[in-house]
Design a protein around this motif. Structure first.
Motif, PDB file in Angstrom:
ATOM      1  N   ARG A   1       0.875  -1.172   0.000  1.00  0.00           N
ATOM      2  CA  ARG A   1       0.000   0.000   0.000  1.00  0.00           C
ATOM      3  C   ARG A   1       0.912   1.221   0.000  1.00  0.00           C
ATOM      4  O   ARG A   1       1.858   1.295   0.793  1.00  0.00           O
ATOM      5  CB  ARG A   1      -0.906   0.010   1.225  1.00  0.00           C
ATOM      6  N   THR A   2       0.617   2.166  -0.877  1.00  0.00           N
ATOM      7  CA  THR A   2       1.504   3.312  -1.071  1.00  0.00           C
ATOM      8  C   THR A   2       0.771   4.614  -0.800  1.00  0.00           C
ATOM      9  O   THR A   2      -0.392   4.776  -1.203  1.00  0.00           O
ATOM     10  CB  THR A   2       2.074   3.317  -2.496  1.00  0.00           C
ATOM     11  N   PHE A   3       1.475   5.535  -0.138  1.00  0.00           N
ATOM     12  CA  PHE A   3       0.902   6.827   0.233  1.00  0.00           C
ATOM     13  C   PHE A   3       1.884   7.936  -0.158  1.00  0.00           C
ATOM     14  O   PHE A   3       3.100   7.768  -0.057  1.00  0.00           O
ATOM     15  CB  PHE A   3       0.648   6.892   1.746  1.00  0.00           C
ATOM     16  N   HIS A   4       1.326   9.060  -0.582  1.00  0.00           N
ATOM     17  CA  HIS A   4       2.158  10.246  -0.766  1.00  0.00           C
ATOM     18  C   HIS A   4       2.620  10.747   0.600  1.00  0.00           C
ATOM     19  O   HIS A   4       1.854  10.735   1.580  1.00  0.00           O
ATOM     20  CB  HIS A   4       1.353  11.362  -1.440  1.00  0.00           C
ATOM     21  N   LEU A   5       3.848  11.218   0.645  1.00  0.00           N
ATOM     22  CA  LEU A   5       4.369  11.928   1.813  1.00  0.00           C
ATOM     23  C   LEU A   5       4.874  13.264   1.285  1.00  0.00           C
ATOM     24  O   LEU A   5       5.981  13.356   0.747  1.00  0.00           O
ATOM     25  CB  LEU A   5       5.490  11.134   2.478  1.00  0.00           C
ATOM     26  N   GLY A   6       4.046  14.290   1.398  1.00  0.00           N
ATOM     27  CA  GLY A   6       4.336  15.534   0.717  1.00  0.00           C
ATOM     28  C   GLY A   6       4.264  15.308  -0.784  1.00  0.00           C
ATOM     29  O   GLY A   6       3.568  14.400  -1.263  1.00  0.00           O
ATOM     30  N   ASP A   7       5.001  16.106  -1.552  1.00  0.00           N
ATOM     31  CA  ASP A   7       4.964  15.939  -3.004  1.00  0.00           C
ATOM     32  C   ASP A   7       6.274  15.418  -3.576  1.00  0.00           C
ATOM     33  O   ASP A   7       6.439  15.355  -4.797  1.00  0.00           O
ATOM     34  CB  ASP A   7       4.586  17.262  -3.680  1.00  0.00           C
ATOM     35  N   GLN A   8       7.208  14.981  -2.697  1.00  0.00           N
ATOM     36  CA  GLN A   8       8.497  14.491  -3.165  1.00  0.00           C
ATOM     37  C   GLN A   8       8.802  13.062  -2.719  1.00  0.00           C
ATOM     38  O   GLN A   8       9.809  12.499  -3.129  1.00  0.00           O
ATOM     39  CB  GLN A   8       9.628  15.412  -2.672  1.00  0.00           C
ATOM     40  N   MET A   9       7.935  12.479  -1.877  1.00  0.00           N
ATOM     41  CA  MET A   9       8.216  11.154  -1.335  1.00  0.00           C
ATOM     42  C   MET A   9       6.944  10.309  -1.272  1.00  0.00           C
ATOM     43  O   MET A   9       5.823  10.838  -1.341  1.00  0.00           O
ATOM     44  CB  MET A   9       8.820  11.263   0.074  1.00  0.00           C
ATOM     45  N   THR A  10       7.142   9.007  -1.138  1.00  0.00           N
ATOM     46  CA  THR A  10       6.038   8.084  -0.896  1.00  0.00           C
ATOM     47  C   THR A  10       6.394   7.171   0.272  1.00  0.00           C
ATOM     48  O   THR A  10       7.573   6.931   0.557  1.00  0.00           O
ATOM     49  CB  THR A  10       5.732   7.203  -2.120  1.00  0.00           C
ATOM     50  N   VAL A  11       5.373   6.655   0.929  1.00  0.00           N
ATOM     51  CA  VAL A  11       5.537   5.650   1.970  1.00  0.00           C
ATOM     52  C   VAL A  11       4.963   4.351   1.426  1.00  0.00           C
ATOM     53  O   VAL A  11       3.841   4.324   0.908  1.00  0.00           O
ATOM     54  CB  VAL A  11       4.801   6.044   3.264  1.00  0.00           C
ATOM     55  N   ARG A  12       5.722   3.281   1.551  1.00  0.00           N
ATOM     56  CA  ARG A  12       5.328   1.992   0.976  1.00  0.00           C
ATOM     57  C   ARG A  12       5.325   0.939   2.073  1.00  0.00           C
ATOM     58  O   ARG A  12       6.341   0.729   2.739  1.00  0.00           O
ATOM     59  CB  ARG A  12       6.310   1.610  -0.132  1.00  0.00           C
ATOM     60  N   LEU A  13       4.172   0.290   2.279  1.00  0.00           N
ATOM     61  CA  LEU A  13       4.013  -0.682   3.351  1.00  0.00           C
ATOM     62  C   LEU A  13       3.574  -2.025   2.790  1.00  0.00           C
ATOM     63  O   LEU A  13       2.568  -2.086   2.051  1.00  0.00           O
ATOM     64  CB  LEU A  13       2.987  -0.195   4.376  1.00  0.00           C
ATOM     65  N   PRO A  14       4.277  -3.114   3.104  1.00  0.00           N
ATOM     66  CA  PRO A  14       3.853  -4.440   2.643  1.00  0.00           C
ATOM     67  C   PRO A  14       2.453  -4.759   3.146  1.00  0.00           C
ATOM     68  O   PRO A  14       2.118  -4.492   4.307  1.00  0.00           O
ATOM     69  CB  PRO A  14       4.885  -5.379   3.270  1.00  0.00           C
ATOM     70  N   SER A  15       1.633  -5.353   2.275  1.00  0.00           N
ATOM     71  CA  SER A  15       0.253  -5.663   2.655  1.00  0.00           C
ATOM     72  C   SER A  15       0.123  -6.973   3.412  1.00  0.00           C
ATOM     73  O   SER A  15      -0.953  -7.293   3.915  1.00  0.00           O
ATOM     74  CB  SER A  15      -0.628  -5.693   1.401  1.00  0.00           C
ATOM     75  N   GLY A  16       1.209  -7.752   3.492  1.00  0.00           N
ATOM     76  CA  GLY A  16       1.153  -9.010   4.219  1.00  0.00           C
ATOM     77  C   GLY A  16       2.536  -9.584   4.435  1.00  0.00           C
ATOM     78  O   GLY A  16       3.541  -9.078   3.918  1.00  0.00           O
ATOM     79  N   LYS A  17       2.603 -10.678   5.190  1.00  0.00           N
ATOM     80  CA  LYS A  17       3.874 -11.293   5.571  1.00  0.00           C
ATOM     81  C   LYS A  17       4.706 -11.708   4.367  1.00  0.00           C
ATOM     82  O   LYS A  17       5.932 -11.573   4.368  1.00  0.00           O
ATOM     83  CB  LYS A  17       3.587 -12.502   6.463  1.00  0.00           C
TER      84      LYS A  17
END
Length: 292
Positions: A36-52
């Motif tokens: 799952r990916t989220f914008h962090l401001g307009d220069q970065m993204t946060v990326r989190l694994p959806s499962g193990k």
């Protein structure tokens, strides 16, 4: 499955990287299945694994992407920070540089044959990078770059179940063609998921490649599936001609595309968009191989 939402991401940022806590957090327009990916401001993204199963991707990308980026002419995913597991989110996660561009589609690509050539040249660059010590294909990347035979049983089941939708005898023969060769050269780098959602264009031209979570080293055939999932006769020819791809590798690439299309179509209650994509892929394979 963990519910990954904006407030969770904001809390992770606040606790571990407070220097970015003032930046807005909001979901990207199109997020993947593995992460799952989220914008962090307009220069970065946060990326989190959806499962193990996807959690090991964070460390792999953090280790290898900076090395690969030095040898590539196009921007690729660039890790900036690696987050730690918490009680609310039990896996490592990452902050990455945002790459500006539009997702590839028939509407965003200016010239399909030019795009096919550009993508092939990028893949050749990737394969030319020294793969010594790279992660061999395996469970960590769902065997991309490995032996296609690992999905033989799954493919046979799907062919039987879809016999009233697609010409199973003909597809079975094509599957046998794909299975009839092996990669016998040194392993090369493979992206593992060269698909429209992971390729960016700007002003109609290829401008970046993202989502290297199933990166590995092995047989490059798995990276050629867009020949049938997106391209058509002319652009497919340009793609393979630019790659200087031999017939056996092309056949294995066809097998990867066929396997994925069959199992996706076989999913219970697939969306119309997914069904249309799978049917397109299978029909392009049939047209292509009937013309050879």
């Amino acid at each position: 499955m963990i519910e990954i939402h904006t407030e969770l991401v904001k809390q992770l940022i606040q606790d571990q990287f407070p220097q970015y806590a003032h930046l807005p957090v909001y979901p990207v327009a199109k997020s993947g299945n593995d992460n799952r990916t989220f914008h962090l401001g307009d220069q970065m993204t946060v990326r989190l694994p959806s499962g193990k199963d996807y959690a090991p991707q964070v460390e792999k990308e953090s280790t290898w992407l900076p090395h690969l980026a030095k040898h590539l002419s196009l921007p690729i995913s660039a890790p900036i920070e690696k987050g730690k597991p918490t009680k609310d989110f039990p896996y490592e996660w990452s902050i990455n540089k945002w790459i500006d561009g539009d997702t590839v589609s028939y509407e965003t690509v200016e010239d399909l044959t030019d795009f096919a050539s550009s993508l092939a040249l990028f893949l050749k660059e990737l394969q030319a990078i020294d793969a010594t010590g790279g992660p061999l294909a395996g469970k960590h990347n769902f065997h991309r770059g490995g032996d296609l035979a690992i999905y033989h049983a799954e493919t046979q089941i799907a062919l039987e179940k879809l016999a009233d939708v697609f010409p199973a005898p003909e597809l079975s023969k094509l599957w046998d063609v794909a299975m009839d060769s092996k990669w016998e050269q040194a392993p090369v780098w493979v992206h593992g998921d060269v698909a429209v959602g992971n390729i960016l264009v700007k002003q109609g031209k290829l401008c970046g490649v993202i989502d290297f979570g199933i990166l590995g080293v092995g047989d490059p055939a798995c990276d050629y599936v867009m020949a049938w999932t997106f391209f058509e006769k002319n652009s497919r020819k340009v793609f393979f001609d630019t790659l200087h791809c031999d017939d056996n590798t092309r056949n294995r690439a066809m097998g990867w595309a066929l396997w994925k299309a069959l199992i996706v179509y076989d999913k219970q209650n697939p969306t119309p968009e997914v069904s249309q994509w799978a049917a397109y892929t299978i029909n392009e394979i049939l047209k292509d191989y009937n013309s050879i």
